[in-house]
Design a protein around this motif. Sequence first.
Motif, PDB file in Angstrom:
ATOM      1  N   THR A 163      67.585  -6.077 -31.368  1.00  0.00           N
ATOM      2  CA  THR A 163      66.748  -4.901 -31.755  1.00  0.00           C
ATOM      3  C   THR A 163      66.271  -5.287 -33.120  1.00  0.00           C
ATOM      4  O   THR A 163      65.026  -4.995 -33.105  1.00  0.00           O
ATOM      5  CB  THR A 163      67.511  -3.856 -31.660  1.00  0.00           C
TER       6      THR A 163
ATOM      7  N   SER B 146      62.161   2.521 -31.914  1.00  0.00           N
ATOM      8  CA  SER B 146      61.691   3.087 -30.541  1.00  0.00           C
ATOM      9  C   SER B 146      62.960   4.038 -30.402  1.00  0.00           C
ATOM     10  O   SER B 146      63.888   3.947 -30.268  1.00  0.00           O
ATOM     11  CB  SER B 146      61.588   1.998 -29.591  1.00  0.00           C
ATOM     12  N   PRO B 147      62.428   5.389 -29.638  1.00  0.00           N
ATOM     13  CA  PRO B 147      63.485   6.514 -29.459  1.00  0.00           C
ATOM     14  C   PRO B 147      64.153   5.983 -28.193  1.00  0.00           C
ATOM     15  O   PRO B 147      65.221   6.866 -27.944  1.00  0.00           O
ATOM     16  CB  PRO B 147      62.336   7.727 -29.188  1.00  0.00           C
ATOM     17  N   GLU B 148      63.543   5.108 -27.540  1.00  0.00           N
ATOM     18  CA  GLU B 148      64.678   4.888 -26.263  1.00  0.00           C
ATOM     19  C   GLU B 148      65.753   3.813 -26.693  1.00  0.00           C
ATOM     20  O   GLU B 148      66.824   3.945 -25.983  1.00  0.00           O
ATOM     21  CB  GLU B 148      63.835   4.152 -25.126  1.00  0.00           C
ATOM     22  N   VAL B 149      65.522   2.874 -27.938  1.00  0.00           N
ATOM     23  CA  VAL B 149      66.301   1.968 -28.340  1.00  0.00           C
ATOM     24  C   VAL B 149      67.542   2.699 -29.194  1.00  0.00           C
ATOM     25  O   VAL B 149      68.524   2.190 -29.261  1.00  0.00           O
ATOM     26  CB  VAL B 149      65.742   0.821 -28.777  1.00  0.00           C
ATOM     27  N   ARG B 150      67.019   3.647 -30.048  1.00  0.00           N
ATOM     28  CA  ARG B 150      67.908   4.328 -31.153  1.00  0.00           C
ATOM     29  C   ARG B 150      69.312   4.624 -30.534  1.00  0.00           C
ATOM     30  O   ARG B 150      70.405   4.123 -31.183  1.00  0.00           O
ATOM     31  CB  ARG B 150      67.424   5.415 -31.467  1.00  0.00           C
ATOM     32  N   PRO B 151      69.517   5.260 -29.434  1.00  0.00           N
ATOM     33  CA  PRO B 151      71.017   5.634 -29.099  1.00  0.00           C
ATOM     34  C   PRO B 151      71.958   4.314 -28.705  1.00  0.00           C
ATOM     35  O   PRO B 151      73.004   4.411 -29.072  1.00  0.00           O
ATOM     36  CB  PRO B 151      70.786   6.444 -27.842  1.00  0.00           C
ATOM     37  N   LEU B 152      71.260   3.250 -28.137  1.00  0.00           N
ATOM     38  CA  LEU B 152      71.792   2.269 -27.959  1.00  0.00           C
ATOM     39  C   LEU B 152      72.241   1.184 -29.169  1.00  0.00           C
ATOM     40  O   LEU B 152      73.385   0.688 -29.222  1.00  0.00           O
ATOM     41  CB  LEU B 152      70.955   1.105 -27.182  1.00  0.00           C
TER      42      LEU B 152
END
Length: 97
Positions: free
Chosen positions: A43, A51-57
């Motif tokens: 990342t 990116s909001p999709e990657v932040r939790p990961l």
Amino acid sequence: MALPSEASYLEDKWDSIFSAIQWIQFVMATLSIMGSSSIIAYTIFQNIMKSPEVRPLLCLSFSDLLLGTCWLLGALLYGTPMAKEDVVCYNLQTTGQ
């Protein structure tokens, strides 16, 4: 309740069982650290951290990295005699939880 002959047989096997558990914990902690570190490095190098999709990961990978580090320290300190072993184990367990 075990018979006396069975109890003495088990006492001889505990060292090998504890050694196997220590190696399993060491390998699993190392794999956990490698996996979470690779996700974090990917990342960062791909510059997709915001990116909001990657932040939790990414957050999950950081917490897994911390947990894997606690497991690795626990595996390394497991067979080492220390003066305040109970305090160190308690703090390490608390951090992992």
